[in-house]
Structures are given as C-alpha cells and as structure tokens.
Scaffold this motif. Structure first.
Motif, PDB file in Angstrom:
ATOM      1  N   PHE A  40       1.500   9.130  -0.499  1.00 36.64           N
ATOM      2  CA  PHE A  40       1.079   8.385  -1.680  1.00 36.64           C
ATOM      3  C   PHE A  40      -0.446   8.281  -1.783  1.00 36.64           C
ATOM      4  O   PHE A  40      -0.966   7.516  -2.603  1.00 36.64           O
ATOM      5  CB  PHE A  40       1.710   6.985  -1.687  1.00 36.64           C
ATOM      6  CG  PHE A  40       3.205   7.008  -1.853  1.00 36.64           C
ATOM      7  CD1 PHE A  40       3.780   7.584  -2.977  1.00 36.64           C
ATOM      8  CD2 PHE A  40       4.035   6.476  -0.888  1.00 36.64           C
ATOM      9  CE1 PHE A  40       5.167   7.625  -3.137  1.00 36.64           C
ATOM     10  CE2 PHE A  40       5.422   6.509  -1.034  1.00 36.64           C
ATOM     11  CZ  PHE A  40       5.980   7.082  -2.163  1.00 36.64           C
ATOM     12  N   VAL A  41      -1.154   9.029  -0.940  1.00 33.09           N
ATOM     13  CA  VAL A  41      -2.619   9.019  -0.955  1.00 33.09           C
ATOM     14  C   VAL A  41      -3.103  10.427  -1.298  1.00 33.09           C
ATOM     15  O   VAL A  41      -2.985  11.342  -0.475  1.00 33.09           O
ATOM     16  CB  VAL A  41      -3.198   8.580   0.405  1.00 33.09           C
ATOM     17  CG1 VAL A  41      -4.715   8.471   0.316  1.00 33.09           C
ATOM     18  CG2 VAL A  41      -2.595   7.246   0.844  1.00 33.09           C
ATOM     19  N   ASP A  62       1.200  -3.890  -1.697  1.00 33.01           N
ATOM     20  CA  ASP A  62       2.107  -4.322  -2.752  1.00 33.01           C
ATOM     21  C   ASP A  62       2.366  -5.823  -2.621  1.00 33.01           C
ATOM     22  O   ASP A  62       2.831  -6.279  -1.577  1.00 33.01           O
ATOM     23  CB  ASP A  62       3.428  -3.545  -2.643  1.00 33.01           C
ATOM     24  CG  ASP A  62       4.392  -3.886  -3.767  1.00 33.01           C
ATOM     25  OD1 ASP A  62       4.852  -5.045  -3.827  1.00 33.01           O
ATOM     26  OD2 ASP A  62       4.690  -2.993  -4.582  1.00 33.01           O
ATOM     27  N   ARG A  88      -6.391   3.041   2.513  1.00 33.76           N
ATOM     28  CA  ARG A  88      -7.633   3.736   2.173  1.00 33.76           C
ATOM     29  C   ARG A  88      -8.875   2.965   2.592  1.00 33.76           C
ATOM     30  O   ARG A  88      -9.990   3.483   2.492  1.00 33.76           O
ATOM     31  CB  ARG A  88      -7.662   4.020   0.665  1.00 33.76           C
ATOM     32  CG  ARG A  88      -6.623   5.041   0.229  1.00 33.76           C
ATOM     33  CD  ARG A  88      -6.443   5.082  -1.269  1.00 33.76           C
ATOM     34  NE  ARG A  88      -5.843   3.839  -1.763  1.00 33.76           N
ATOM     35  CZ  ARG A  88      -5.435   3.668  -3.016  1.00 33.76           C
ATOM     36  NH1 ARG A  88      -5.547   4.650  -3.894  1.00 33.76           N
ATOM     37  NH2 ARG A  88      -4.897   2.517  -3.396  1.00 33.76           N
ATOM     38  N   ASP A 134      -5.140  -2.126   2.262  1.00 33.32           N
ATOM     39  CA  ASP A 134      -4.842  -0.778   1.786  1.00 33.32           C
ATOM     40  C   ASP A 134      -5.240   0.247   2.837  1.00 33.32           C
ATOM     41  O   ASP A 134      -6.327   0.151   3.415  1.00 33.32           O
ATOM     42  CB  ASP A 134      -5.618  -0.532   0.482  1.00 33.32           C
ATOM     43  CG  ASP A 134      -5.140   0.696  -0.273  1.00 33.32           C
ATOM     44  OD1 ASP A 134      -5.109   1.790   0.326  1.00 33.32           O
ATOM     45  OD2 ASP A 134      -4.817   0.567  -1.469  1.00 33.32           O
ATOM     46  N   SER A 188       3.362   3.211  -9.391  1.00 30.86           N
ATOM     47  CA  SER A 188       2.119   2.609  -8.906  1.00 30.86           C
ATOM     48  C   SER A 188       1.273   3.575  -8.105  1.00 30.86           C
ATOM     49  O   SER A 188       0.064   3.360  -7.946  1.00 30.86           O
ATOM     50  CB  SER A 188       2.440   1.374  -8.056  1.00 30.86           C
ATOM     51  OG  SER A 188       3.309   1.723  -6.982  1.00 30.86           O
ATOM     52  N   SER A 189       1.872   4.642  -7.574  1.00 30.08           N
ATOM     53  CA  SER A 189       1.128   5.649  -6.816  1.00 30.08           C
ATOM     54  C   SER A 189       1.767   7.009  -7.058  1.00 30.08           C
ATOM     55  O   SER A 189       2.989   7.110  -7.184  1.00 30.08           O
ATOM     56  CB  SER A 189       1.150   5.346  -5.308  1.00 30.08           C
ATOM     57  OG  SER A 189       0.530   4.115  -5.021  1.00 30.08           O
ATOM     58  N   ASP A 247      -8.730  10.732  -2.337  1.00 31.66           N
ATOM     59  CA  ASP A 247      -8.920   9.437  -1.672  1.00 31.66           C
ATOM     60  C   ASP A 247      -9.127   9.598  -0.169  1.00 31.66           C
ATOM     61  O   ASP A 247      -9.165   8.606   0.564  1.00 31.66           O
ATOM     62  CB  ASP A 247      -7.738   8.510  -1.942  1.00 31.66           C
ATOM     63  CG  ASP A 247      -7.746   7.967  -3.368  1.00 31.66           C
ATOM     64  OD1 ASP A 247      -8.799   8.064  -4.035  1.00 31.66           O
ATOM     65  OD2 ASP A 247      -6.695   7.461  -3.810  1.00 31.66           O
ATOM     66  N   SER A 291       7.090   0.345  -8.902  1.00 34.14           N
ATOM     67  CA  SER A 291       6.344   0.266  -7.647  1.00 34.14           C
ATOM     68  C   SER A 291       7.010   1.158  -6.615  1.00 34.14           C
ATOM     69  O   SER A 291       8.243   1.136  -6.454  1.00 34.14           O
ATOM     70  CB  SER A 291       6.324  -1.178  -7.139  1.00 34.14           C
ATOM     71  OG  SER A 291       6.155  -1.233  -5.744  1.00 34.14           O
TER      72      SER A 291
END
Length: 271
Positions: free
Chosen positions: A163-164, A107, A132, A130, A215-216, A168, A17
């Motif tokens: 991390f995006v 998370d 997003r 999130d 995880s990302s 997205d 993570s």
C-alpha cells in the motif's frame, strides 16, 4: 450514513478503507457498506481474495511463534489493521507471557478498536503513526515506554508495503526501521503480487483498480522487487516464498486453496 458508535468522529464514511476491507475479508464486523462493496467488487474479479488474507494471517502467526522460538519477546507490528482473532499479542503472549507488542496504524478505526481490545493489557499498545514516517513511530511515547531497541525486536510489515507506492520511498522507510533494530532482530514481511499463484496480470490490474478508489492504492510487486526490502537482513530458509510454503504447520502435500499461494512471504535476520 449513520455512524456506528465504534466509529471515530472525523472519518469519511464514503471512502473505502484498506483496513476495513481487510477486516471484511477476514469476517470482521468493523467495516461499512462502502468497504463491503469495494471488497465484493474485488472478489468478483478474483474470488480467492479472502483465502489470500487467511493465508497471510496464518503466516503471521507462524512467524510470531518462530520469533519467540528464537528468543525474541518484543514485536513491532506496523500497519497492524483492525484486531481480529489470533492477533500478534495473543500469539506472542501465549507462547511467551509478558511478550511486548506495539501495534502501529494510521487508520482511525484500527487505532480506536485496538485501544479498546488492548485495554488492561500492560504489555501491548497501539500507536497512531504511518510507516512512511519511521521517526514518528520510533519516537512515539508508546515505543519509548514499551520497546527496548537495544535488544532484538521482530518487525512485522505484514500486508502493508503493497500500500506504499514507490514515490513514497518504502525501501527508505524499511531501511530506517532496520537501522534502529539490534542485531538478532527479525523482519517479517508479506507482499501482494501477480507473480506466482493462480492470479493473472489482468485480474491483478482489476483488483488494483478497485483499490484506487480506496484510502490507499494497491501496488503489485514481483519477487525481484520485493527482495530488496530485506537488504541488511539474512533471509531465513526457505527464503521469499508463497505464504503457505513458509514453515507450514501441515505436512508436505497437504491440500491448500490455490489462491493462498498468491503473493510472497519471508523472514530476515539482522546479523
């Protein structure tokens, strides 16, 4: 793998993570061996990663104090991660007792541990949501209870936008959040990059390879690619700079680990 008592049910202990890797870099204890192994692999490629994370946290604390100095007492920290020493609510409430802080993270470990840390704090909360999905954040019970969007808010997007991925639409999410903020609000942002600082494109690519198993993914962006996130904000001096160069606490010429200069930081004011 034995599940620690603090680990929520339902999380996959076999997948690293990004929140728990970050916790490990900062010397925290809420991480698993799979997270530590991913962090060690990344540090083999670029040993200065913990210094980057420490510089990131130091910038965040300076930016929070700056926001309080500007009269802002509401904070929305999205992608807040697992609480460690010197969190937003500790810094903000030390500078302005009663400052309101809403943390947001997707998370489960970060959310569960944040709830434990914030238990009994009447003006700090954590929402499971999130970046997003800005509408989920803005309409969450915690946001409705804690924040008044008719007054200025400091929006913290610290070490989260990288991390995006572009598909997205991170810029769209930032714009939705910006539009919900009152004039006088601040955007506080940091972002990973291989432009500037002593990290090569090859090292950056290697670190990204480690995070592809997590995880990302980790998205490195240039200064020119990070700057548009500040659309609708007036950038505060000294602009979009390396983290130690933004309103440093130490005098000019103070020696910093070169790794601390990897990545960008900036603060924008909504007019």
């Amino acid at each position: 793998m034995e599940r620690p008592a603090w680990a929520p049910q339902g999380i996959d202990l076999s997948v690293p993570s990004v929140s728990r890797i970050y916790d490990y870099y900062l010397g925290g204890s809420h991480n698993f061996e799979v997270d530590r192994e991913a962090a060690r692999q990344a540090m083999e490629i670029f040993p200065g990663l913990p210094k980057i994370m420490q510089a990131n946290r130091a910038f965040m604390r300076r930016a929070v104090r700056y926001a309080v100095d500007q009269g802002i007492t509401q904070f929305l920290d999205i992608g807040s991660g697992i609480p460690t020493f010197g969190n937003v609510h500790e810094v903000a409430q030390a500078a302005s007792p009663g400052a309101r802080v809403l943390y947001v993270d997707s998370d489960p470990v970060a959310v569960a541990h944040s709830r434990a840390v914030l238990d009994g704090n009447a003006t700090a909360r954590i929402a499971a949501a999130d970046l997003r999905k800005p509408k989920d954040i803005l309409s969450s019970p915690e946001a409705i209870e804690l924040l008044d969007f008719d007054k200025p808010v400091a929006l913290l997007l610290v070490a989260v936008l990288h991390f995006v991925p572009d598909e997205d639409e991170p810029a769209t999410a930032v714009a939705e959040l910006r539009d919900a903020l009152a004039p006088g609000s601040l955007l506080v942002l940091t972002h990973a990059s291989t432009e500037g600082g002593p990290i090569s494109a090859e090292q950056g690519g290697g670190v990204q390879g480690v995070y592809r198993k997590a995880s990302s993914p980790l998205i490195m962006r240039t200064r020119a690619e990070v700057a548009p996130f500040f659309e609708g904000f007036d950038i505060v001096e000294p602009g979009l700079v390396s983290m130690p160069d933004w309103h440093p606490d130490t005098p000019a010429g103070h020696e910093e680990d070169p790794a601390a200069f990897v990545g960008f930081a900036g603060v924008g004011l909504k007019a």
